[in-house]
Scaffold this active site. Structure first.
Site, PDB file in Angstrom:
ATOM      1  N   LYS A 234      60.246  80.015  70.190  1.00 58.90           N
ATOM      2  CA  LYS A 234      59.798  80.962  69.170  1.00 58.90           C
ATOM      3  C   LYS A 234      59.531  82.354  69.750  1.00 58.90           C
ATOM      4  CE  LYS A 234      57.755  77.404  66.207  1.00 58.90           C
ATOM      5  NZ  LYS A 234      56.517  76.996  65.501  1.00 58.90           N
TER       6      LYS A 234
ATOM      7  N   PHE B 105      50.571  77.254  54.937  1.00 51.28           N
ATOM      8  CA  PHE B 105      50.978  77.956  56.151  1.00 51.28           C
ATOM      9  C   PHE B 105      52.398  78.512  56.090  1.00 51.28           C
ATOM     10  CE2 PHE B 105      51.951  73.456  56.688  1.00 51.28           C
ATOM     11  CZ  PHE B 105      53.286  73.498  57.055  1.00 51.28           C
TER      12      PHE B 105
ATOM     13  N   ARG C 163      60.060  66.273  71.495  1.00 50.38           N
ATOM     14  CA  ARG C 163      58.790  66.393  70.767  1.00 50.38           C
ATOM     15  C   ARG C 163      57.612  66.057  71.689  1.00 50.38           C
ATOM     16  NH1 ARG C 163      59.195  67.555  65.578  1.00 50.38           N
ATOM     17  NH2 ARG C 163      57.249  66.581  64.931  1.00 50.38           N
TER      18      ARG C 163
ATOM     19  N   THR D 127      51.608  69.744  67.360  1.00 50.74           N
ATOM     20  CA  THR D 127      51.636  71.051  66.693  1.00 50.74           C
ATOM     21  C   THR D 127      50.293  71.765  66.786  1.00 50.74           C
ATOM     22  OG1 THR D 127      53.266  70.206  65.136  1.00 50.74           O
ATOM     23  CG2 THR D 127      52.127  72.209  64.506  1.00 50.74           C
TER      24      THR D 127
ATOM     25  N   ARG E 285      53.278  73.286  74.564  1.00 50.57           N
ATOM     26  CA  ARG E 285      52.238  73.871  73.709  1.00 50.57           C
ATOM     27  C   ARG E 285      50.868  73.828  74.380  1.00 50.57           C
ATOM     28  NH1 ARG E 285      54.678  70.921  68.364  1.00 50.57           N
ATOM     29  NH2 ARG E 285      56.076  72.606  67.724  1.00 50.57           N
TER      30      ARG E 285
ATOM     31  N   ASN F 147      53.008  78.487  68.408  1.00 51.74           N
ATOM     32  CA  ASN F 147      52.908  77.306  69.261  1.00 51.74           C
ATOM     33  C   ASN F 147      54.159  77.077  70.100  1.00 51.74           C
ATOM     34  OD1 ASN F 147      54.711  76.334  67.382  1.00 51.74           O
ATOM     35  ND2 ASN F 147      53.375  74.725  66.602  1.00 51.74           N
TER      36      ASN F 147
ATOM     37  N   HIS G  41      59.867  74.673  68.410  1.00 52.06           N
ATOM     38  CA  HIS G  41      60.164  73.800  67.275  1.00 52.06           C
ATOM     39  C   HIS G  41      61.133  72.745  67.773  1.00 52.06           C
ATOM     40  CE1 HIS G  41      61.536  72.513  63.262  1.00 52.06           C
ATOM     41  NE2 HIS G  41      62.725  72.470  63.832  1.00 52.06           N
TER      42      HIS G  41
END
Length: 185
Positions: free
Chosen positions: A14, A63, A91, A97, A111, A121, A124
């Site tokens: 991100k 959100f 993941r 998350t 994260r 965070n 994805h």
């Protein structure tokens, strides 16, 4: 001996990661050190409409606007990752998350180390094989998943690949005609 088929997943790094080249480097290094192959890598800048389309499943959630605004605020990197059980493996490496929870419960994840908030965070990842196919198609419309499995997957299963740092992806390297016939066995 039959090898297990490899699974593909989408990884997004991100804008909060891309804004800091040393963090981008460190996250990518974590991915490599955890045994993933990078099949494709591309930098993007999403428009608000594209971010809304990508996160359509979150429409109406409290959100969603914050997420869309953030994801369209700067460049991001998309990667097609490949590994055994890639969806679950990526993941797990990302961590939960909820960053505050992650910092305490999974501090050595992406994260846990670099996450700032639940929106900022770092990353994805697809949550299922079906989602991965849809998300890969969104960011890499010319990538043919079925063709990759038919023509290139075997090279990755046998680790007959080289890493091209300029493209930030692994490339299949057929060694010789005898090797190719051995692969079929």
């Amino acid at each position: 001996m039959k090898t297990r088929p490899l699974q593909l997943t989408l990884a997004l790094l991100k804008p909060d990661v891309v804004a800091h080249p040393h963090i981008l480097h460190n996250v990518r290094q974590m991915i490599l050190e955890n045994g993933f192959y990078f099949l494709m890598s591309k930098q993007h800048r999403l428009s608000t409409a594209q971010a809304e389309q990508f996160y359509a499943e979150h429409r109406g959630k409290f959100f969603q606007n914050r997420l869309v605004t953030f994801m369209s605020s700067g460049p991001l990197w998309s990667h097609i990752l490949c590994a055994n059980d890639a969806v679950a493996k990526w993941r797990k490496l990302m961590g939960p998350t909820k960053v505050l929870k992650t910092v305490y419960e999974e501090p050595l994840t992406v994260r846990g180390i670099y996450g700032l908030t639940d929106t900022r965070n770092c990353a994805h990842g697809s949550d299922s094989d079906e989602t991965a196919k849809r998300e890969i198609k969104f960011f890499f419309p010319d990538f043919d998943i079925e063709k990759w499995y038919e023509e290139e997957c075997i090279y990755f299963q046998k680790d007959l690949v080289e890493f091209d740092a300029s493209l930030f992806q692994h490339i299949a390297v057929p060694q010789c005609s005898q090797c190719l016939s051995d692969l079929a066995l």
